[in-house]
Design an enzyme around this catalytic site. Structure first.
Site, PDB file in Angstrom:
ATOM      1  N   ASP A 403       0.816  -1.215   0.000  1.00 50.58           N
ATOM      2  CA  ASP A 403       0.000   0.000   0.000  1.00 50.58           C
ATOM      3  C   ASP A 403       0.849   1.265   0.000  1.00 50.58           C
ATOM      4  OD1 ASP A 403      -2.588  -1.175  -0.098  1.00 50.58           O
ATOM      5  OD2 ASP A 403      -2.328  -1.808   1.970  1.00 50.58           O
TER       6      ASP A 403
ATOM      7  N   GLY B 103      -7.168   0.889   9.159  1.00 52.63           N
ATOM      8  CA  GLY B 103      -6.143  -0.156   9.106  1.00 52.63           C
ATOM      9  C   GLY B 103      -5.050   0.191   8.133  1.00 52.63           C
ATOM     10  N   CYS B 104      -4.114  -0.753   7.940  1.00 51.16           N
ATOM     11  CA  CYS B 104      -2.994  -0.408   7.070  1.00 51.16           C
ATOM     12  C   CYS B 104      -3.339  -0.649   5.611  1.00 51.16           C
ATOM     13  CB  CYS B 104      -1.696  -1.095   7.494  1.00 51.16           C
ATOM     14  SG  CYS B 104      -1.828  -2.825   7.895  1.00 51.16           S
ATOM     15  N   VAL B 105      -4.213   0.165   5.060  1.00 50.64           N
ATOM     16  CA  VAL B 105      -4.444   0.150   3.615  1.00 50.64           C
ATOM     17  C   VAL B 105      -4.278   1.564   3.080  1.00 50.64           C
ATOM     18  CG1 VAL B 105      -5.914  -1.845   3.407  1.00 50.64           C
ATOM     19  CG2 VAL B 105      -6.936   0.357   3.898  1.00 50.64           C
TER      20      VAL B 105
END
Lengths: 587, 105
Positions: A403, B103-105
């Site tokens: 990401d 979250g980790c996005v």
């Protein structure tokens, strides 16, 4: 005269003393301000004119507090050793912007420090101190809440998780009718596979790819229906209790399923948290081996369990090292070895391995939107490094890096794609025989409780509803009663305590602002009373900012909180979740 | 907080470009946001997906699981990624006016 100090600042200073160990003190006192770290940090390289990004400068902000309160030099000659205390909540906010916003805890400065100063370790400690008084980026708070309460960082409910895995199985079986798909909760499997919630919530292609590889290798593997999250926001937030709680759940699940080995999907911080840090945080001996799926995949190829054809991956590829994998866990050679086995055209990037630059989204940075602009400026270093490889694909072994890299590729308009090793291995798989597994061996997942309330789902539970607004008490009580719960009503703090002692409810909902004793006082008294401390508490408040006060106490945090206005569905959802979690802990 | 401006579209967005005020969303906004996510034209299928996301978000306050999205809209996963190259979390949710996924996005 000494300056007055805010309640929170005092707590941070007191707790700092308890966090000090030899490793941290060594790092705090050893810096000689030689400047080697300056060139190591991607924030500095991208912002050469701004000294506030220098690791030694950032470290000094934490170091000065240590000197003022815990080092004799700073107590006697504070002006000489630049010792400085914390006084106000604004000081804490300022520290927050440094420890969360100006450092990704990537540890590149650490390995370039001749004195062995590990900035990331005490930067993480400082994050933890701030989190303990509720000072943190909102994104970190939200994710930590989900990980505490629901058991995974994206709040994925069991029903949805199992449903997704079943769907992936169906899709796989459309292509390969004899594929066993994804076995769920198989007892005694050789491999228990744990994942990042991102995979199941947004991009399950990595799960399907891993399943293909396991099945093709003839592995006896399974995925747990619950407690499957191998990521851990405790690493990012510095909250060791959260870190330990999350890691312990996964370890205990593997033992419960009598799994022989835990395989961790490609996630840098998850791998570090689960395999390296978790046993310490959780104070838990782990009796089974844990390995990165990268190593599992290499072994399958080396042992001839799967065949791969590298001519299926022809694009020019480069490899990005995740900070946690490379600098904290030594996973540098295996991913390259695997990549060379499955792709034809590998181009190294420079610097690489432990000297590689952070994806710039590490340390939880992807969840902190407030710092995105400065994160993207610092990403120029990575963008230039990627561009210089001339590759069209950047491969990495970390979801967070996927990401982070995708974000900077878009921002700097690079013509590149990001992928993970599991995708490449699955794409290179040579499947020359149908997978033969008799259908009766396919495990059938346990029945899943639907999330939507069915009648009488709270049957047998006694719930105390405490709120000074009669209308609210009536509303919540009616909803809970309709679902079978027995209700006790309290309209102020004293009455709430009295009824809690008398009735010993299974759960208590608590408003924060009430006349008499406030909800905060009630909560603290409850938690300090041995007989009442275990009653699960759900805070229901119209002032969400006040919930931070709850975390400001030296007692166990509430089991849940819900912001007002509140609807029927979220009352039931939250209450049931707390009760079910309490039940599973109690058994 | 930042401002996103394109043509006569002007909206409040967070630092990652996700909308801050869902009420400001309209079809023109969606088209403008789509252009930042590598989608030049919104087809009927795009709208179907966007409308599903909006309905779900209005009801539950979070983004749906990818599984739900595929099941309810009938699109296979591959198609979702074809429609929104940056994926359902960053691409489709942004265009539909949802807040940034946690979250980790």
């Amino acid at each position: 005269m000494a300056k007055e100090r805010s309640h929170k600042a005092q707590i941070v200073i007191d707790r700092l003393g308890k966090k000090l160990n030899r490793q941290i003190v060594g790092s705090l006192v050893a810096c000689v301000h030689c400047g080697n770290c300056t060139d190591a940090c991607h924030y500095v390289l991208a912002n050469p004119g701004d000294p506030t990004y220098a690791p030694a400068y950032k470290a000094d902000k934490i170091r000065s507090i240590f000197k003022r309160h815990y080092d004799w030099t700073g107590r006697i000659f504070p002006w000489w050793v630049h010792a400085k205390s914390l006084h106000t909540d604004e000081d804490l906010e300022e520290l927050k912007d440094i420890v969360f916003g100006k450092c990704t805890n990537c540890r590149r400065c650490t390995i370039n420090c001749p004195m062995g100063v590990d900035l990331a370790t005490f930067n993480r400690m400082a994050r933890g101190l701030l989190v303990s008084v509720g000072v943190m980026p909102e994104g970190v708070a939200v994710v930590s809440k989900d990980q505490w309460e629901i058991g995974n960082q994206m709040g994925v409910l069991k029903e949805d998780y199992v449903d997704t895995l079943e769907w992936l199985t169906e899709e796989m079986q459309m292509e390969y009718p004899k594929s066993p798909g994804i076995p769920i909760d198989t007892v005694g499997a050789d491999v228990v596979y744990s994942i990042n919630p991102r995979e199941v919530k947004y991009d399950p292609r990595t799960i399907s790819d891993a399943a293909m590889i396991f099945n093709e290798a003839g592995e006896n593997w399974t995925m747990p229906a619950e407690d499957w999250d191998m990521t851990n926001f405790g690493l990012f937030s510095g909250d060791d209790d959260l870190g330990g709680g999350v890691a312990r759940r996964l370890y205990e699940k593997v033992v419960e399923l009598k799994g022989k080995k835990l395989v961790i999907s490609e996630c840098g911080h998850g791998y570090r948290s689960t395999r390296c840090e978790g046993p310490n945080w959780a104070q838990h001996d782990v009796s089974f081996p844990m390995e990165s799926s990268v190593i599992t995949m290499i072994n399958y190829i080396k042992e001839g369990k799967i065949k791969v054809d590298k001519s299926k991956n022809t694009e020019k590829m480069t490899f990005h090292d995740s900070c946690n994998n490379a600098r904290s866990c030594g996973l540098t050679e295996e991913p390259r070895e695997l990549l060379n086995l499955v792709c034809e055209n590998f181009q190294e990037m420079y610097p690489n391995r432990t000297e590689n630059y952070c994806c710039t989204g590490g340390g939880g940075a992807m969840s902190m939107s407030e710092y995105t602009p400065q994160r993207l400026i610092s990403a120029k270093v990575k963008a230039d490094q990627l561009k210089a490889t001339g590759a069209s694909v950047v491969v990495t072994s970390c979801h967070n890096c996927v990401d982070g890299l995708a974000d900077l590729i878009k921002h700097y308009k690079l013509d590149m794609k990001v992928t993970q090793l599991v995708n490449l291995v699955a794409n290179a798989l040579v499947i020359d025989k149908p997978i033969e597994v008799p259908t009766e061996e396919v495990s059938i997942p346990a029945a899943v409780t639907p999330v939507v309330a069915e009648a009488a789902c709270l049957q047998g539970y006694k719930i105390l509803v405490a709120d000074d607004e009669p209308d609210f008490v009536t509303f919540v009580s009616t909803v809970l009663e309709d679902n079978g719960a027995e209700i006790i009503k309290a309209y102020d703090g004293n009455q709430a305590l009295e009824l809690a002692r008398k009735e010993k409810p299974d759960l208590m909902t608590l408003d924060i602002t009430m006349p008499g004793k406030s909800g905060i006082e009630v909560f603290e008294i409850l938690r300090s009373d041995d007989e009442l401390a275990d009653i699960p508490v759900c805070i229901m408040t119209g002032k969400p900012e006040l919930r931070k006060l709850i975390y400001d106490r030296a007692v166990k945090p509430p089991e849940g909180y819900v912001d007002k206005p509140i609807d029927e569905e979220s009352i039931i959802l939250n209450i049931r979740r707390i009760l079910e979690l309490a039940k599973s802990k109690g058994k | 907080m930042a401002i996103f401006e394109q043509g006569d579209v002007k909206i409040d967005v967070d630092e990652d470009g996700f909308m801050e005020e869902p009420d400001q969303w309209n079809e023109k906004v969606a088209v403008a946001l789509a252009s930042t996510e590598g989608v030049d034209e919104l087809s009927e299928d795009h709208w179907k997906l966007i409308n599903y996301l909006r309905e779900y978000y209005a009801k539950f306050g979070i983004a749906p699981m990818i599984r739900k999205l595929c099941k309810e809209t009938g699109f296979p996963l591959k198609k979702v990624y074809e429609m929104f190259p940056s994926g359902p979390a960053k691409g489709a949710c942004k265009v539909a006016g949802l807040a940034k996924p946690t979250g980790c996005v």
